[in-house]
Design an enzyme around this catalytic site. Structure first.
Site, PDB file in Angstrom:
ATOM      1  N   GLN A 112      25.800 -17.960 -63.520  1.00  0.00           N
ATOM      2  CA  GLN A 112      25.183 -16.682 -63.870  1.00  0.00           C
ATOM      3  C   GLN A 112      24.395 -16.079 -62.710  1.00  0.00           C
ATOM      4  O   GLN A 112      24.303 -14.854 -62.580  1.00  0.00           O
ATOM      5  CB  GLN A 112      24.267 -16.859 -65.087  1.00  0.00           C
ATOM      6  N   THR A 159      15.071 -13.298 -62.384  1.00  0.00           N
ATOM      7  CA  THR A 159      15.855 -14.028 -63.375  1.00  0.00           C
ATOM      8  C   THR A 159      14.902 -14.897 -64.196  1.00  0.00           C
ATOM      9  O   THR A 159      13.690 -14.836 -64.030  1.00  0.00           O
ATOM     10  CB  THR A 159      16.913 -14.911 -62.696  1.00  0.00           C
ATOM     11  N   CYS A 160      15.474 -15.743 -65.052  1.00  0.00           N
ATOM     12  CA  CYS A 160      14.638 -16.617 -65.865  1.00  0.00           C
ATOM     13  C   CYS A 160      13.808 -17.584 -65.019  1.00  0.00           C
ATOM     14  O   CYS A 160      12.718 -17.985 -65.434  1.00  0.00           O
ATOM     15  CB  CYS A 160      15.509 -17.422 -66.831  1.00  0.00           C
ATOM     16  N   GLY A 218      20.593  -9.279 -76.237  1.00  0.00           N
ATOM     17  CA  GLY A 218      20.891  -9.019 -74.830  1.00  0.00           C
ATOM     18  C   GLY A 218      21.920 -10.005 -74.312  1.00  0.00           C
ATOM     19  O   GLY A 218      22.536 -10.757 -75.084  1.00  0.00           O
ATOM     20  N   GLU A 229      25.128 -23.450 -61.465  1.00  0.00           N
ATOM     21  CA  GLU A 229      25.384 -22.473 -62.543  1.00  0.00           C
ATOM     22  C   GLU A 229      26.000 -21.191 -61.985  1.00  0.00           C
ATOM     23  O   GLU A 229      25.810 -20.833 -60.823  1.00  0.00           O
ATOM     24  CB  GLU A 229      24.098 -22.170 -63.299  1.00  0.00           C
ATOM     25  N   MET A 261      21.729 -12.853 -72.564  1.00  0.00           N
ATOM     26  CA  MET A 261      21.488 -14.267 -72.836  1.00  0.00           C
ATOM     27  C   MET A 261      21.669 -14.578 -74.311  1.00  0.00           C
ATOM     28  O   MET A 261      22.239 -15.621 -74.679  1.00  0.00           O
ATOM     29  CB  MET A 261      20.087 -14.668 -72.375  1.00  0.00           C
ATOM     30  N   GLY A 262      21.195 -13.686 -75.182  1.00  0.00           N
ATOM     31  CA  GLY A 262      21.360 -13.901 -76.613  1.00  0.00           C
ATOM     32  C   GLY A 262      22.824 -13.952 -77.017  1.00  0.00           C
ATOM     33  O   GLY A 262      23.235 -14.820 -77.800  1.00  0.00           O
ATOM     34  N   ARG A 286      13.202 -17.232 -61.442  1.00  0.00           N
ATOM     35  CA  ARG A 286      12.705 -16.783 -60.142  1.00  0.00           C
ATOM     36  C   ARG A 286      12.398 -15.295 -60.156  1.00  0.00           C
ATOM     37  O   ARG A 286      12.932 -14.533 -60.964  1.00  0.00           O
ATOM     38  CB  ARG A 286      13.708 -17.098 -59.044  1.00  0.00           C
ATOM     39  N   GLN A 339      23.791 -12.193 -61.241  1.00  0.00           N
ATOM     40  CA  GLN A 339      22.442 -11.628 -61.142  1.00  0.00           C
ATOM     41  C   GLN A 339      22.127 -11.141 -59.727  1.00  0.00           C
ATOM     42  O   GLN A 339      21.482 -10.105 -59.554  1.00  0.00           O
ATOM     43  CB  GLN A 339      21.422 -12.668 -61.603  1.00  0.00           C
TER      44      GLN A 339
END
Length: 396
Positions: A107, A44-45, A182, A105, A184-185, A47, A111
């Site tokens: 998300q 992920t962003c 994507g 969070e 996140m965008g 980890r 994931q």
């Protein structure tokens, strides 16, 4: 579990170990080749974690050298290695956001589930990891459905919008550009639209009716992103590109110093050297940390209670696995015995006889599996030895 995350490693280090989905799948397969019974890679962003069962032919230090081409001595202090109960406890807490940079969070739950599903599809997982990840996801869903861990925004995109308000004030009417279409965008664009921004969003190729651009966003060809950035007051970049979406020379030529730049990608999308110019406001994922609320201690205690109970259920399942062959053997013997006893009564009714045999095997199996919950683990061995001995006496 061998992994790196925001607790020990800054973004400049974490991005060296970031993996695309294709690379993660390749690493999982390589772990299998090195002796792992099963492997799941979670990236992920914040980890990157290798999950595997069994013993590998390489040490964690050798893994870093082979997989990432780095000197382990330089980076191993940023990694954590967990096994057994510690690994189980880590994943359960991780799945419900207790170890996220944005505390609580949502998300990360998705994931974790996606990482396990990718491993299932690729055939790299095994029964232990499959059950572990399923149970961690189920436990996290229970926590999320029963508790509110924090009153803060519970996603990176929502935290991004809140951060932008802190920096820019009211966002209504603000011109914003989101680079990257994507997940996140798209989430970032939706949050900015909800905040009242006028949002442009880049796409590699835009086709009317087929675009993933959220309703209300103006699509911009990726090749024209710098022109759009020049007219924007806020630029958010969140791609999986291995190259910078905005380079140092791009900023010098196109960007207004008043523009707020926010990089949500790992590895980073926007050249960090831009910050050194001193003229631009550039922030990255490290700016979006959200700590637990002071009033969330009671909720955290209850969350940990739920997780401990779920972890105990998994560990009992794991410890009981060596007895599964005995359960199957005893169930089959009892079913065969029943079939013999009812042979005369069910003669001429083979379908009914088979059904009776199958159902009796299932009933006995169900009863024996209940021993996991009703009998202390230290008595399992003696129990199955006694059952086996009783069956031998019956047969003789």
């Amino acid at each position: 579990m061998l992994g790196i995350d925001h607790d020990k490693a800054p973004l400049a280090v974490r991005e060296k170990f970031s993996l695309t989905k294709k690379q993660a799948a390749g690493c999982a397969e390589r772990l299998r080749q090195l002796g792992a019974g099963g492997a799941v890679v979670l990236c992920t962003c914040n980890r990157m974690e290798f999950w595997y069962t069994g013993a590998l032919r390489l040490t964690p230090q050798e893994l870093l050298r082979q997989f990432f081409g780095v000197e382990a001595e330089e980076y191993e202090r940023f990694f954590a290695f967990r096994s057994g109960c510690q690994a189980v406890e880590h994943l359960f807490a991780l799945a419900c956001g207790l170890k996220s940079q944005i505390f609580g969070e949502d998300q990360i739950l998705t994931q974790v589930g996606q990482a396990a599903e990718a491993a299932r599809s690729a055939g790299t997982t095994d029964s232990v990891l499959d059950r572990l990840f399923r149970d961690a996801v189920a436990a996290a869903k229970e926590v999320k459905s029963r508790l509110r861990l924090t009153h803060a925004s519970r996603s990176a995109a929502a935290s991004m919008a809140a951060f932008c308000r802190e920096q820019l004030g009211d966002l209504t009417g603000l011109r914003a550009l989101v680079i990257g279409s994507g997940e996140m965008g798209r989430l970032a664009a939706q949050e900015l639209l909800a905040a009242g921004c006028r949002v442009c969003m880049t796409v590699r190729q835009y086709h009317q009716g087929l675009s993933v651009v959220p309703p209300g966003c103006q699509p911009v060809e990726y090749a024209r992103r710098l022109e759009a950035a020049a007219a924007a007051q806020l630029v958010v970049s969140a791609t999986a590109s291995p190259h910078y979406t905005i380079r140092l020379e791009d900023a010098q030529r196109w960007l207004n110093p008043e523009t707020l730049l926010l990089d949500l990608a790992v590895p980073r999308d926007i050249d960090p050297q831009i910050h050194s110019l001193g003229r631009y406001r550039l922030y990255d994922m490290e700016s979006l940390s959200v700590l637990p609320d002071p009033g969330s201690i009671e909720a955290m205690d209850e969350a940990n209670r739920i997780l401990r109970q779920r972890e105990e259920e998994f560990l009992r399942w794991y410890a009981f696995r060596p007895y599964v062959p005995a359960v199957q053997q005893i169930s089959a013997r009892v079913a065969k015995d029943l079939a013999c006893r009812m042979e005369k009564a069910l003669r001429g009714q083979p379908q009914l006889a088979q059904t009776a045999e199958d159902q009796s095997a299932k009933a006995v199996s169900h009863l024996l599996y209940r021993l996991r919950e009703t009998l202390p683990p230290e008595h399992w061995q003696a129990c199955f030895e006694a059952l086996a001995s009783a069956q031998e006496e019956e047969n003789t």
